[in-house]
Scaffold this active site. Structure first.
Site, short mmCIF file in Angstrom:
data_model
loop_
_atom_site.label_atom_id
_atom_site.label_comp_id
_atom_site.label_asym_id
_atom_site.label_seq_id
_atom_site.Cartn_x
_atom_site.Cartn_y
_atom_site.Cartn_z
N HIS A 174 0.89 -1.23 -0.15
CA HIS A 174 0.05 -0.07 0.09
C HIS A 174 0.92 1.20 0.09
CE1 HIS A 174 -3.03 -2.63 2.25
NE2 HIS A 174 -2.79 -2.97 1.13
N TYR B 141 -7.29 3.29 10.26
CA TYR B 141 -7.28 3.29 11.75
C TYR B 141 -8.20 4.44 12.09
CZ TYR B 141 -2.51 0.96 11.61
OH TYR B 141 -1.46 0.11 11.73
N PRO C 272 -0.19 -2.97 19.83
CA PRO C 272 0.03 -3.54 18.50
C PRO C 272 -0.50 -2.23 17.50
CG PRO C 272 -1.85 -4.61 19.37
CD PRO C 272 -1.18 -3.73 20.63
N LYS D 71 4.49 -2.49 15.26
CA LYS D 71 5.82 -2.50 15.59
C LYS D 71 6.58 -3.72 16.03
CE LYS D 71 7.04 1.51 13.87
NZ LYS D 71 6.47 0.87 12.61
N TYR E 47 6.01 5.04 11.02
CA TYR E 47 5.05 3.79 10.69
C TYR E 47 5.97 3.01 9.65
CZ TYR E 47 0.94 1.46 9.50
OH TYR E 47 0.02 0.27 9.39
P1 FAD Z 1 7.30 -14.60 19.60
O1 FAD Z 1 6.72 -14.37 18.04
O2 FAD Z 1 6.46 -14.45 20.66
O3 FAD Z 1 8.10 -16.21 19.54
C1 FAD Z 1 8.55 -16.51 20.73
C2 FAD Z 1 8.64 -17.94 20.38
O4 FAD Z 1 9.39 -18.75 21.69
C3 FAD Z 1 7.43 -18.35 20.39
O5 FAD Z 1 7.25 -19.44 19.12
C4 FAD Z 1 7.15 -19.43 21.75
O6 FAD Z 1 6.40 -20.64 21.62
C5 FAD Z 1 8.62 -19.83 21.87
N1 FAD Z 1 8.84 -20.19 23.40
C6 FAD Z 1 8.39 -19.65 24.62
N2 FAD Z 1 8.65 -20.11 25.44
C7 FAD Z 1 9.67 -21.17 25.36
C8 FAD Z 1 10.19 -22.13 25.94
N3 FAD Z 1 10.25 -22.26 27.26
N4 FAD Z 1 11.17 -22.82 25.09
C9 FAD Z 1 11.37 -22.94 23.78
N5 FAD Z 1 10.66 -21.96 23.17
C10 FAD Z 1 9.54 -21.11 23.73
N6 FAD Z 1 3.95 -6.55 15.33
C11 FAD Z 1 4.20 -6.06 14.08
O7 FAD Z 1 5.47 -5.60 13.91
N7 FAD Z 1 3.18 -5.63 13.31
C12 FAD Z 1 1.98 -5.87 13.47
O8 FAD Z 1 1.09 -5.53 12.76
C13 FAD Z 1 1.56 -6.41 14.74
N8 FAD Z 1 0.33 -6.83 15.09
C14 FAD Z 1 0.19 -7.51 15.95
C15 FAD Z 1 -1.48 -7.97 16.30
C16 FAD Z 1 -1.58 -8.75 17.29
C17 FAD Z 1 -2.92 -9.08 17.53
C18 FAD Z 1 -0.42 -9.40 18.01
C19 FAD Z 1 -0.66 -10.13 19.23
C20 FAD Z 1 0.90 -8.89 18.11
C21 FAD Z 1 1.05 -7.99 16.99
N9 FAD Z 1 2.34 -7.68 16.66
C22 FAD Z 1 2.73 -6.85 15.62
C23 FAD Z 1 3.49 -8.24 17.52
C24 FAD Z 1 4.20 -9.35 17.02
O9 FAD Z 1 3.55 -10.42 16.97
C25 FAD Z 1 5.34 -9.76 17.97
O10 FAD Z 1 6.14 -8.52 18.68
C26 FAD Z 1 6.37 -10.94 17.67
O11 FAD Z 1 5.60 -11.92 17.54
C27 FAD Z 1 7.58 -10.94 18.31
O12 FAD Z 1 8.33 -11.75 17.85
P2 FAD Z 1 9.34 -12.63 18.85
O13 FAD Z 1 10.20 -13.77 17.98
O14 FAD Z 1 10.13 -11.87 19.63
O15 FAD Z 1 8.45 -13.59 19.93
C1 DHB Z 2 -2.41 -5.26 11.88
C2 DHB Z 2 -2.13 -5.55 13.06
C3 DHB Z 2 -1.64 -4.26 13.67
O1 DHB Z 2 -1.42 -4.17 14.80
C4 DHB Z 2 -1.66 -3.24 12.89
O2 DHB Z 2 -1.31 -1.82 13.35
C5 DHB Z 2 -2.03 -3.19 11.63
C6 DHB Z 2 -2.44 -4.29 10.90
C7 DHB Z 2 -2.81 -6.81 11.08
O3 DHB Z 2 -2.80 -7.77 11.78
O4 DHB Z 2 -3.26 -7.02 9.91
#
Ligand code: FAD
Ligand code: DHB
Length: 396
Positions: free
Chosen positions: A77, A207, A299, A303, A391
């Site tokens: 986009h 948004y 969220p 980020k 953003y």
């Molecule tokens: P995670 O993705 O949490 O990965 C950690 C991994 O470690 C998991 O697979 C877990 O199972 C594993 N783990 C946990 N404990 C153990 C253990 N004891 N032993 C082995 N493995 C373990 N971010 C964005 O940038 N853009 C967005 O649009 C956005 N939208 C979001 C919307 C929602 C609804 C949510 C919930 C989050 C959103 N986020 C967004 C945030 C993003 O999903 C997280 O910040 C991201 O997943 C972080 O990645 P990570 O690898 O640090 O942690």
């Molecule tokens: C989505 C999630 C977000 O947190 C956001 O700011 C924009 C889009 C998504 O899941 O598509």
């Protein structure tokens, strides 16, 4: 049962975006790593989370050779829409940032692409592990004990441990509490997220701030929309019938000029709470925290995933310098380098969240300030540029 002994350079806990990108980046430099993950491959590849990738994350996926499907199936986009008082205001991100785009490509698709690529290139990922315990992080031979999916005890000896295990994982807890410097803010808002089988009602993200609460329109494919509404974080999802969800979405998203939201069957729904959190102690001896293990953002600014990838880019470069030259300076500077960018992500996520959500506890004065903030963004190119550059992603 005898213990399965494994030796690698970098032991990575967690196969989320942080752990998988780190393993990929290290392999490019010929640095071995082993990932242990508590969930199954099917589970991590099917969990619905983030949707928006910053421009440099997209570029990195392409450089690493894992971007092919994203370029085919992602949505690119040029901007986003801010909607308030029933009016739409388009922010042209591409114009405001000198050509950067907003990419919508789901986190679990990124995970599928990375897991597939890592395994095809001989990486070792232990899925479904249990009882993970870190040891010797104050020494130069740290190790991770765990039980493999079939119950066999295992011991992973390594030079370094990367704690990429998300907010609830064991890595951060392995740092003594007295030595952790942590900051936290809990918000009185939750997000109810749905997936619905209906073509996107709009070609870009919307948004919306509304007196009834925030709403966000996003998408996953030409057939599936992703939508979020602000709710009470303690709400039981059972209180939210499909009819109630649609009624709120219509009220919060629809405009005075007759724009309509398309409905379809709701195929997934869930509620998440929101917090901002930073553990500034991102390094303790030979343990390095990355991603959600060290910091959480609400969220609204999209980020979290991007901050996780930024951390491991910094960490992989520091490890590369250590293995190439025995130079520990970038490892010593890891937390400071990562935190400079993390705090800006925290600030932006807090700003977007505060500006766009309605807070019953806020004073009428604060409500007006939030409206003025939005009005400023849509009426000043300088303010719009500041929002846009955050953003699409600040420089690494
Ligand atoms: P995670 O993705 O949490 O990965 C950690 C991994 O470690 C998991 O697979 C877990 O199972 C594993 N783990 C946990 N404990 C153990 C253990 N004891 N032993 C082995 N493995 C373990 N971010 C964005 O940038 N853009 C967005 O649009 C956005 N939208 C979001 C919307 C929602 C609804 C949510 C919930 C989050 C959103 N986020 C967004 C945030 C993003 O999903 C997280 O910040 C991201 O997943 C972080 O990645 P990570 O690898 O640090 O942690
Ligand atoms: C989505 C999630 C977000 O947190 C956001 O700011 C924009 C889009 C998504 O899941 O598509």
């Amino acid at each position: 049962m005898s213990t399965h002994k494994i030796r690698t350079k970098v032991g990575i806990i967690g196969a989320g975006p942080a752990g998988l990108f780190l393993s990929e980046l290290l392999s490019r430099q010929g640095i071995d790593s082993v990932i242990i993950e508590s969930r199954s491959r099917e589970d991590i590849e099917g969990t619905i989370r983030a949707g928006v990738l910053e421009q440099w994350t997209v570029d990195l996926m392409n450089q690493l050779g894992v971007g092919e499907r994203m370029m085919r199936e992602g949505h690119f986009h040029t901007g986003i829409t801010l909607r308030f008082k029933g009016q739409s205001h388009h922010l042209d991100m591409e114009d405001l940032t000198g050509g950067k785009k907003v990419t919508v490509y789901a986190q679990h698709e990124v995970i599928k692409d990375l897991v597939g690529h890592r395994l095809a290139h001989g990486a070792v990922i232990h899925f479904g592990v249990k009882d993970v315990a870190l040891a010797g992080i104050d020494t130069d031979r740290p190790s991770i004990r765990f039980a493999q999916a079939d119950g066999t005890p295992a011991l992973l000896d390594c030079d370094f441990i990367a704690g990429c295990d998300g907010f609830h994982g064991p890595s951060r807890q392995a740092i003594p509490l007295a030595q952790r410097k942590e900051f936290q803010k809990i918000y009185p808002y939750g997000w109810l997220g749905i997936l619905t089988e209906a073509p996107p009602s709009h070609h870009e993200l919307i948004y919306a701030r509304h007196d009834r609460g925030f709403a966000l329109l996003s998408m996953r494919s030409p057939e599936i929309q992703r939508l979020y509404i602000q709710c009470d974080p303690k709400d039981d999802i059972a209180l939210w019938s499909d009819a109630r969800i649609w009624s709120e979405l219509h009220q919060r998203l629809e405009t005075v000029d007759g724009w309509k939201l398309t409905e379809g069957p709701i195929i997934q729904k869930g509620i998440i709470a929101m917090r901002s959190f930073v553990c500034e102690t991102m390094r303790h001896g030979r343990l390095f925290l990355a991603g959600d293990a060290a910091h959480i953002v609400p969220p609204t600014g999209a980020k979290g995933l991007n901050l996780a990838v930024a951390d491991v880019l910094v960490l992989s470069r520091a490890l590369e310098k250590f293995y190439a030259k025995g130079d520990t300076s970038d490892l010593d500077g890891y937390a400071a380098t990562a935190l400079a960018r993390i705090w800006k992500g925290e600030r932006f996520s807090w700003y977007m969240t505060t500006m766009l959500h309605t807070d019953d506890a806020a004073s009428p004065f604060e409500h007006r300030i939030r409206e003025a903030d939005l009005d400023y963004v849509v009426s000043s190119r300088a303010a719009a540029t500041a929002l846009a550059e955050n953003y699409v992603g600040l420089p690494i």
